[in-house]
Scaffold this motif. Structure first.
Motif, PDB file in Angstrom:
ATOM      1  N   THR A 152       0.814  -1.217   0.000  1.00 47.30           N
ATOM      2  CA  THR A 152       0.000   0.000   0.000  1.00 47.30           C
ATOM      3  C   THR A 152       0.845   1.264   0.000  1.00 47.30           C
ATOM      4  O   THR A 152       0.594   2.191  -0.773  1.00 47.30           O
ATOM      5  N   LYS A 153       1.865   1.323   0.837  1.00 48.01           N
ATOM      6  CA  LYS A 153       2.708   2.522   0.914  1.00 48.01           C
ATOM      7  C   LYS A 153       3.448   2.766  -0.401  1.00 48.01           C
ATOM      8  O   LYS A 153       3.644   3.908  -0.793  1.00 48.01           O
ATOM      9  N   SER A 154       3.845   1.723  -1.079  1.00 42.19           N
ATOM     10  CA  SER A 154       4.504   1.877  -2.383  1.00 42.19           C
ATOM     11  C   SER A 154       3.541   2.484  -3.388  1.00 42.19           C
ATOM     12  O   SER A 154       3.894   3.399  -4.132  1.00 42.19           O
ATOM     13  N   LEU A 155       2.317   1.977  -3.391  1.00 45.98           N
ATOM     14  CA  LEU A 155       1.316   2.502  -4.318  1.00 45.98           C
ATOM     15  C   LEU A 155       0.997   3.956  -3.994  1.00 45.98           C
ATOM     16  O   LEU A 155       0.912   4.793  -4.895  1.00 45.98           O
ATOM     17  N   GLU A 156       0.860   4.271  -2.702  1.00 44.15           N
ATOM     18  CA  GLU A 156       0.597   5.650  -2.297  1.00 44.15           C
ATOM     19  C   GLU A 156       1.730   6.573  -2.732  1.00 44.15           C
ATOM     20  O   GLU A 156       1.489   7.693  -3.170  1.00 44.15           O
ATOM     21  N   SER A 157       2.974   6.107  -2.615  1.00 47.83           N
ATOM     22  CA  SER A 157       4.121   6.945  -2.977  1.00 47.83           C
ATOM     23  C   SER A 157       4.154   7.253  -4.475  1.00 47.83           C
ATOM     24  O   SER A 157       4.770   8.229  -4.894  1.00 47.83           O
ATOM     25  N   LEU A 158       3.488   6.442  -5.260  1.00 43.20           N
ATOM     26  CA  LEU A 158       3.420   6.663  -6.708  1.00 43.20           C
ATOM     27  C   LEU A 158       2.242   7.551  -7.100  1.00 43.20           C
ATOM     28  O   LEU A 158       2.094   7.898  -8.270  1.00 43.20           O
ATOM     29  N   GLY A 159       1.401   7.875  -6.140  1.00 44.69           N
ATOM     30  CA  GLY A 159       0.211   8.665  -6.446  1.00 44.69           C
ATOM     31  C   GLY A 159      -0.988   7.807  -6.764  1.00 44.69           C
ATOM     32  O   GLY A 159      -1.880   8.215  -7.507  1.00 44.69           O
ATOM     33  N   GLY A 160      -1.014   6.579  -6.234  1.00 47.13           N
ATOM     34  CA  GLY A 160      -2.129   5.673  -6.465  1.00 47.13           C
ATOM     35  C   GLY A 160      -2.012   4.936  -7.795  1.00 47.13           C
ATOM     36  O   GLY A 160      -0.966   4.960  -8.452  1.00 47.13           O
ATOM     37  N   GLU A 161      -3.106   4.296  -8.179  1.00 46.35           N
ATOM     38  CA  GLU A 161      -3.110   3.510  -9.418  1.00 46.35           C
ATOM     39  C   GLU A 161      -2.786   4.371 -10.632  1.00 46.35           C
ATOM     40  O   GLU A 161      -2.048   3.948 -11.522  1.00 46.35           O
ATOM     41  N   ALA A 162      -3.337   5.576 -10.653  1.00 47.68           N
ATOM     42  CA  ALA A 162      -3.075   6.466 -11.798  1.00 47.68           C
ATOM     43  C   ALA A 162      -1.580   6.741 -11.925  1.00 47.68           C
ATOM     44  O   ALA A 162      -1.038   6.753 -13.035  1.00 47.68           O
ATOM     45  N   LEU A 217       0.876   4.767 -10.870  1.00 46.18           N
ATOM     46  CA  LEU A 217       1.557   3.540 -11.307  1.00 46.18           C
ATOM     47  C   LEU A 217       1.501   3.409 -12.822  1.00 46.18           C
ATOM     48  O   LEU A 217       2.500   3.131 -13.471  1.00 46.18           O
ATOM     49  N   TRP A 218       0.317   3.651 -13.394  1.00 45.96           N
ATOM     50  CA  TRP A 218       0.157   3.486 -14.843  1.00 45.96           C
ATOM     51  C   TRP A 218       0.857   4.589 -15.642  1.00 45.96           C
ATOM     52  O   TRP A 218       0.987   4.486 -16.850  1.00 45.96           O
ATOM     53  N   LYS A 219       1.347   5.630 -14.943  1.00 46.26           N
ATOM     54  CA  LYS A 219       2.105   6.690 -15.617  1.00 46.26           C
ATOM     55  C   LYS A 219       3.599   6.397 -15.655  1.00 46.26           C
ATOM     56  O   LYS A 219       4.349   7.054 -16.372  1.00 46.26           O
ATOM     57  N   ASN A 253       3.220   2.715 -18.581  1.00 44.84           N
ATOM     58  CA  ASN A 253       2.356   3.577 -19.401  1.00 44.84           C
ATOM     59  C   ASN A 253       2.219   3.052 -20.826  1.00 44.84           C
ATOM     60  O   ASN A 253       1.393   3.534 -21.587  1.00 44.84           O
ATOM     61  N   GLN A 254       2.996   2.071 -21.178  1.00 47.67           N
ATOM     62  CA  GLN A 254       2.913   1.488 -22.518  1.00 47.67           C
ATOM     63  C   GLN A 254       1.969   0.285 -22.582  1.00 47.67           C
ATOM     64  O   GLN A 254       1.714  -0.251 -23.653  1.00 47.67           O
ATOM     65  N   ILE A 255       1.471  -0.123 -21.432  1.00 48.05           N
ATOM     66  CA  ILE A 255       0.534  -1.244 -21.404  1.00 48.05           C
ATOM     67  C   ILE A 255      -0.838  -0.703 -21.805  1.00 48.05           C
ATOM     68  O   ILE A 255      -1.362   0.199 -21.154  1.00 48.05           O
ATOM     69  N   PRO A 256      -1.419  -1.214 -22.876  1.00 45.63           N
ATOM     70  CA  PRO A 256      -2.739  -0.724 -23.295  1.00 45.63           C
ATOM     71  C   PRO A 256      -3.772  -0.909 -22.185  1.00 45.63           C
ATOM     72  O   PRO A 256      -3.724  -1.884 -21.432  1.00 45.63           O
ATOM     73  N   VAL A 257      -4.696   0.023 -22.084  1.00 46.66           N
ATOM     74  CA  VAL A 257      -5.715  -0.008 -21.029  1.00 46.66           C
ATOM     75  C   VAL A 257      -6.422  -1.356 -20.986  1.00 46.66           C
ATOM     76  O   VAL A 257      -6.643  -1.919 -19.906  1.00 46.66           O
ATOM     77  N   ARG A 306      -4.434  -4.016 -19.041  1.00 40.52           N
ATOM     78  CA  ARG A 306      -4.043  -3.765 -17.656  1.00 40.52           C
ATOM     79  C   ARG A 306      -4.798  -4.703 -16.713  1.00 40.52           C
ATOM     80  O   ARG A 306      -5.978  -4.946 -16.875  1.00 40.52           O
ATOM     81  N   VAL A 307      -4.061  -5.196 -15.746  1.00 42.30           N
ATOM     82  CA  VAL A 307      -4.642  -6.120 -14.765  1.00 42.30           C
ATOM     83  C   VAL A 307      -4.985  -5.353 -13.495  1.00 42.30           C
ATOM     84  O   VAL A 307      -4.482  -4.250 -13.269  1.00 42.30           O
ATOM     85  N   PRO A 308      -5.850  -5.906 -12.666  1.00 45.78           N
ATOM     86  CA  PRO A 308      -6.190  -5.226 -11.421  1.00 45.78           C
ATOM     87  C   PRO A 308      -4.967  -5.021 -10.522  1.00 45.78           C
ATOM     88  O   PRO A 308      -4.082  -5.867 -10.454  1.00 45.78           O
ATOM     89  N   ILE A 309      -4.942  -3.873  -9.851  1.00 44.32           N
ATOM     90  CA  ILE A 309      -3.913  -3.578  -8.860  1.00 44.32           C
ATOM     91  C   ILE A 309      -4.488  -3.995  -7.505  1.00 44.32           C
ATOM     92  O   ILE A 309      -5.596  -3.603  -7.149  1.00 44.32           O
ATOM     93  N   VAL A 310      -3.738  -4.784  -6.765  1.00 41.13           N
ATOM     94  CA  VAL A 310      -4.185  -5.242  -5.456  1.00 41.13           C
ATOM     95  C   VAL A 310      -3.191  -4.733  -4.412  1.00 41.13           C
ATOM     96  O   VAL A 310      -2.131  -5.317  -4.224  1.00 41.13           O
ATOM     97  N   PRO A 311      -3.522  -3.597  -3.767  1.00 39.28           N
ATOM     98  CA  PRO A 311      -2.644  -3.095  -2.703  1.00 39.28           C
ATOM     99  C   PRO A 311      -2.917  -3.829  -1.394  1.00 39.28           C
ATOM    100  O   PRO A 311      -4.044  -4.225  -1.120  1.00 39.28           O
ATOM    101  N   MET A 312      -1.854  -4.038  -0.615  1.00 39.96           N
ATOM    102  CA  MET A 312      -1.996  -4.707   0.678  1.00 39.96           C
ATOM    103  C   MET A 312      -1.096  -4.040   1.689  1.00 39.96           C
ATOM    104  O   MET A 312      -0.010  -3.579   1.343  1.00 39.96           O
TER     105      MET A 312
END
Length: 93
Positions: free
Chosen positions: A32-42, A44-46, A51-55, A58-64
């Motif tokens: 969870t903290k890693s994902l938060e440090s990236l600014g959330g899912e958005a 991560l995909w940037k 960012n080259q993975i077509p929408v 994309r697979v579900p992101i599962v934060p824990m």
């Protein structure tokens, strides 16, 4: 049945976008903290590569919770139960 889609190594190791492209995981499990440090899912995909993975690919992101995910302590059963529920919920969305 769930299985680790990356088998080139054992144990915990950070992955790069190329691993996602070549191993086709069903979910991306991230502390969870890693994902938060990236600014959330958005955020991560940037990231470069992600960012080259077509929408549509994309697979579900599962934060824990970081300690629950990486601790492997007496709370291991709780971690497994939580992970199962989160993955199941990710596929219902």
């Amino acid at each position: 049945n769930a299985k680790n889609s990356i088998t080139e190594f054992s144990g915990y190791k950070a992955i790069n976008p190329e691993s996602v492209f070549t191993n086709f995981p069903n979910v991306l499990l991230i502390p969870t903290k890693s994902l938060e440090s990236l600014g959330g899912e958005a955020g991560l995909w940037k990231l470069q590569g992600f960012n080259q993975i077509p929408v549509e690919k994309r697979v579900p992101i599962v934060p824990m919770d970081d300690l629950l995910l990486l601790g492997f302590s007496a709370r291991f059963g709780e971690a497994v139960t939580s992970l199962k529920a989160k993955v199941k919920a990710a596929y219902k969305e």
